[in-house]
Write a protein that holds these residues in place. Structure first.
Motif, PDB file in Angstrom:
ATOM      1  N   VAL A   1     -39.670 -31.100   0.771  1.00  0.00           N
ATOM      2  CA  VAL A   1     -38.144 -30.736   0.846  1.00  0.00           C
ATOM      3  C   VAL A   1     -37.851 -31.026  -0.641  1.00  0.00           C
ATOM      4  N   GLU A   2     -37.094 -30.015  -1.144  1.00  0.00           N
ATOM      5  CA  GLU A   2     -36.573 -30.112  -2.434  1.00  0.00           C
ATOM      6  C   GLU A   2     -34.938 -29.930  -2.486  1.00  0.00           C
ATOM      7  N   ARG A   3     -34.470 -30.628  -3.349  1.00  0.00           N
ATOM      8  CA  ARG A   3     -32.942 -30.915  -3.231  1.00  0.00           C
ATOM      9  C   ARG A   3     -32.509 -30.349  -4.498  1.00  0.00           C
ATOM     10  N   TRP A   4     -31.163 -29.807  -4.286  1.00  0.00           N
ATOM     11  CA  TRP A   4     -30.192 -29.461  -5.428  1.00  0.00           C
ATOM     12  C   TRP A   4     -28.819 -30.205  -5.044  1.00  0.00           C
ATOM     13  N   GLU A   5     -28.263 -30.774  -5.979  1.00  0.00           N
ATOM     14  CA  GLU A   5     -27.055 -31.313  -5.614  1.00  0.00           C
ATOM     15  C   GLU A   5     -26.001 -31.330  -6.788  1.00  0.00           C
ATOM     16  N   GLY A   6     -24.723 -31.401  -6.610  1.00  0.00           N
ATOM     17  CA  GLY A   6     -23.918 -31.486  -7.923  1.00  0.00           C
ATOM     18  C   GLY A   6     -22.397 -31.305  -7.396  1.00  0.00           C
ATOM     19  N   LEU A   7     -21.470 -30.859  -8.560  1.00  0.00           N
ATOM     20  CA  LEU A   7     -20.374 -30.549  -8.237  1.00  0.00           C
ATOM     21  C   LEU A   7     -20.003 -28.924  -7.915  1.00  0.00           C
ATOM     22  N   TYR A   8     -19.176 -28.696  -7.140  1.00  0.00           N
ATOM     23  CA  TYR A   8     -18.830 -27.210  -7.096  1.00  0.00           C
ATOM     24  C   TYR A   8     -17.187 -26.760  -7.370  1.00  0.00           C
ATOM     25  N   ASN A   9     -16.727 -25.710  -7.377  1.00  0.00           N
ATOM     26  CA  ASN A   9     -15.521 -25.080  -7.070  1.00  0.00           C
ATOM     27  C   ASN A   9     -15.476 -24.188  -6.239  1.00  0.00           C
TER      28      ASN A   9
ATOM     29  N   SER B   1     -15.360 -32.337   0.829  1.00  0.00           N
ATOM     30  CA  SER B   1     -13.935 -32.263  -0.044  1.00  0.00           C
ATOM     31  C   SER B   1     -13.809 -33.105  -1.078  1.00  0.00           C
ATOM     32  N   ASN B   2     -14.611 -33.537  -1.540  1.00  0.00           N
ATOM     33  CA  ASN B   2     -14.791 -34.363  -2.924  1.00  0.00           C
ATOM     34  C   ASN B   2     -15.295 -33.266  -3.807  1.00  0.00           C
ATOM     35  N   TYR B   3     -15.462 -31.882  -3.424  1.00  0.00           N
ATOM     36  CA  TYR B   3     -16.044 -31.043  -4.327  1.00  0.00           C
ATOM     37  C   TYR B   3     -17.495 -31.507  -4.731  1.00  0.00           C
ATOM     38  N   TYR B   4     -18.314 -31.602  -3.691  1.00  0.00           N
ATOM     39  CA  TYR B   4     -19.647 -32.232  -3.949  1.00  0.00           C
ATOM     40  C   TYR B   4     -20.667 -31.405  -2.922  1.00  0.00           C
ATOM     41  N   PHE B   5     -21.623 -30.744  -3.467  1.00  0.00           N
ATOM     42  CA  PHE B   5     -22.454 -30.142  -2.498  1.00  0.00           C
ATOM     43  C   PHE B   5     -23.887 -30.700  -2.715  1.00  0.00           C
ATOM     44  N   THR B   6     -24.652 -30.274  -1.469  1.00  0.00           N
ATOM     45  CA  THR B   6     -26.165 -30.554  -1.708  1.00  0.00           C
ATOM     46  C   THR B   6     -26.860 -29.344  -0.938  1.00  0.00           C
ATOM     47  N   ILE B   7     -28.085 -29.075  -1.493  1.00  0.00           N
ATOM     48  CA  ILE B   7     -28.932 -28.325  -0.986  1.00  0.00           C
ATOM     49  C   ILE B   7     -30.207 -28.372  -0.575  1.00  0.00           C
ATOM     50  N   ASP B   8     -30.763 -28.643   0.439  1.00  0.00           N
ATOM     51  CA  ASP B   8     -32.112 -29.042   0.704  1.00  0.00           C
ATOM     52  C   ASP B   8     -33.031 -27.863   1.225  1.00  0.00           C
TER      53      ASP B   8
ATOM     54  N   VAL C   1     -27.327 -35.261  -9.791  1.00  0.00           N
ATOM     55  CA  VAL C   1     -26.440 -36.098 -10.227  1.00  0.00           C
ATOM     56  C   VAL C   1     -26.167 -36.895  -8.737  1.00  0.00           C
ATOM     57  N   SER C   2     -25.375 -38.109  -9.059  1.00  0.00           N
ATOM     58  CA  SER C   2     -25.081 -38.925  -7.869  1.00  0.00           C
ATOM     59  C   SER C   2     -23.756 -38.526  -7.059  1.00  0.00           C
ATOM     60  N   ALA C   3     -23.771 -39.153  -5.799  1.00  0.00           N
ATOM     61  CA  ALA C   3     -22.727 -38.565  -5.044  1.00  0.00           C
ATOM     62  C   ALA C   3     -21.502 -39.274  -5.418  1.00  0.00           C
ATOM     63  N   ASN C   4     -20.235 -38.565  -4.907  1.00  0.00           N
ATOM     64  CA  ASN C   4     -18.954 -39.113  -5.107  1.00  0.00           C
ATOM     65  C   ASN C   4     -18.447 -39.943  -4.202  1.00  0.00           C
ATOM     66  N   GLU C   5     -17.477 -41.044  -4.376  1.00  0.00           N
ATOM     67  CA  GLU C   5     -17.043 -41.555  -3.275  1.00  0.00           C
ATOM     68  C   GLU C   5     -16.338 -40.863  -2.369  1.00  0.00           C
ATOM     69  N   ASN C   6     -16.445 -41.235  -1.005  1.00  0.00           N
ATOM     70  CA  ASN C   6     -15.783 -40.559  -0.232  1.00  0.00           C
ATOM     71  C   ASN C   6     -14.457 -40.588  -0.089  1.00  0.00           C
TER      72      ASN C   6
END
Length: 219
Positions: free
Chosen positions: A75-83, A60-67, A18-23
């Motif tokens: 490098v493999e990336r996992w990214e998305g929304l979290y709570n 703080s936009n509830y967005y995460f990335t894992i590299d 997924v794409s990043a949220n606005e800051n």
């Protein structure tokens, strides 16, 4: 346990994109989660775990990335929304297969399903800083003549404001960084500033206040 966590991350990589949220300005119920975290493989030659480092970030936009940097340096990336709650973080809320992890955190350690990540300081902010330029109506009205700031690499700070007659106000606590914001957390309050770092000059401007300060690195 480390291998189980690594496998969870790799499985999730296959389904999250997924794409990043606005800051936005830092505002978060669990500020100790925010920032960049990492773990390294202490013996990559002798373990079956196919990774050298894992880097994890929460904003703080509830967005995460894992590299995940693998042994072949890809490098493999996992990214998305979290709570998050007090003891649980859910990764991949915007997918059909969210992952649930138990966590505990301090200001510089994150224990995720029994695996300890260390907080990373991505820019060379740690050091002793002293003001060279102070400006802005709010800071001048307070009669502050000098600001001193100590940022330790373990995310502990000491902040001292000195007045015309030698009076001092000192605050100690924990700090964290998100994008271009430096947030100081202390007993009964917090201070947010936008910052920029140019060589050995740290520039701070107040968030919601008319304050500007240029601080030189003392060491």
């Amino acid at each position: 346990m480390r291998r189980i966590l690594f496998i969870f991350f790799l499985v999730a990589l296959q389904s999250f994109n997924v794409s990043a949220n606005e800051n936005k300005e830092p505002s978060f119920d669990y500020p100790f989660l925010l920032g960049e975290w990492f773990i390294t493989n202490p013996a990559p030659e002798s373990t079956q775990d196919d990774f050298l480092t894992i880097r994890l970030s929460f904003d703080s936009n509830y967005y995460f990335t894992i590299d995940i940097q693998k042994k072949d340096y890809s490098v493999e990336r996992w990214e998305g929304l979290y709570n998050a709650s007090d003891d649980t973080v859910v990764l991949g809320l915007n997918t059909s297969t969210p992952q649930i992890y138990a966590y505990k955190t301090t200001h510089n350690r994150l224990n995720l399903n029994g695996i300890t990540f260390h907080k990373a300081l991505s820019k060379p902010l740690a050091g002793i800083w002293s003001s060279q330029v102070l400006a802005g109506e709010d800071i001048l009205a307070s009669n502050v003549q000098k600001l001193d700031l100590i940022l330790q690499p373990d995310f502990v700070f000491m902040f001292r404001a000195s007045g015309e007659q030698g009076q001092e106000s000192i605050k100690r606590g924990i700090y964290y960084i998100e994008n271009d914001h430096l947030v100081l957390l202390y007993e009964n309050g917090e201070t947010q500033s936008s910052y920029s770092l140019n060589d050995d000059t740290l520039t701070l401007s107040g968030t919601g206040t008319d304050m500007y300060a240029e601080l030189a690195r003392m060491r």
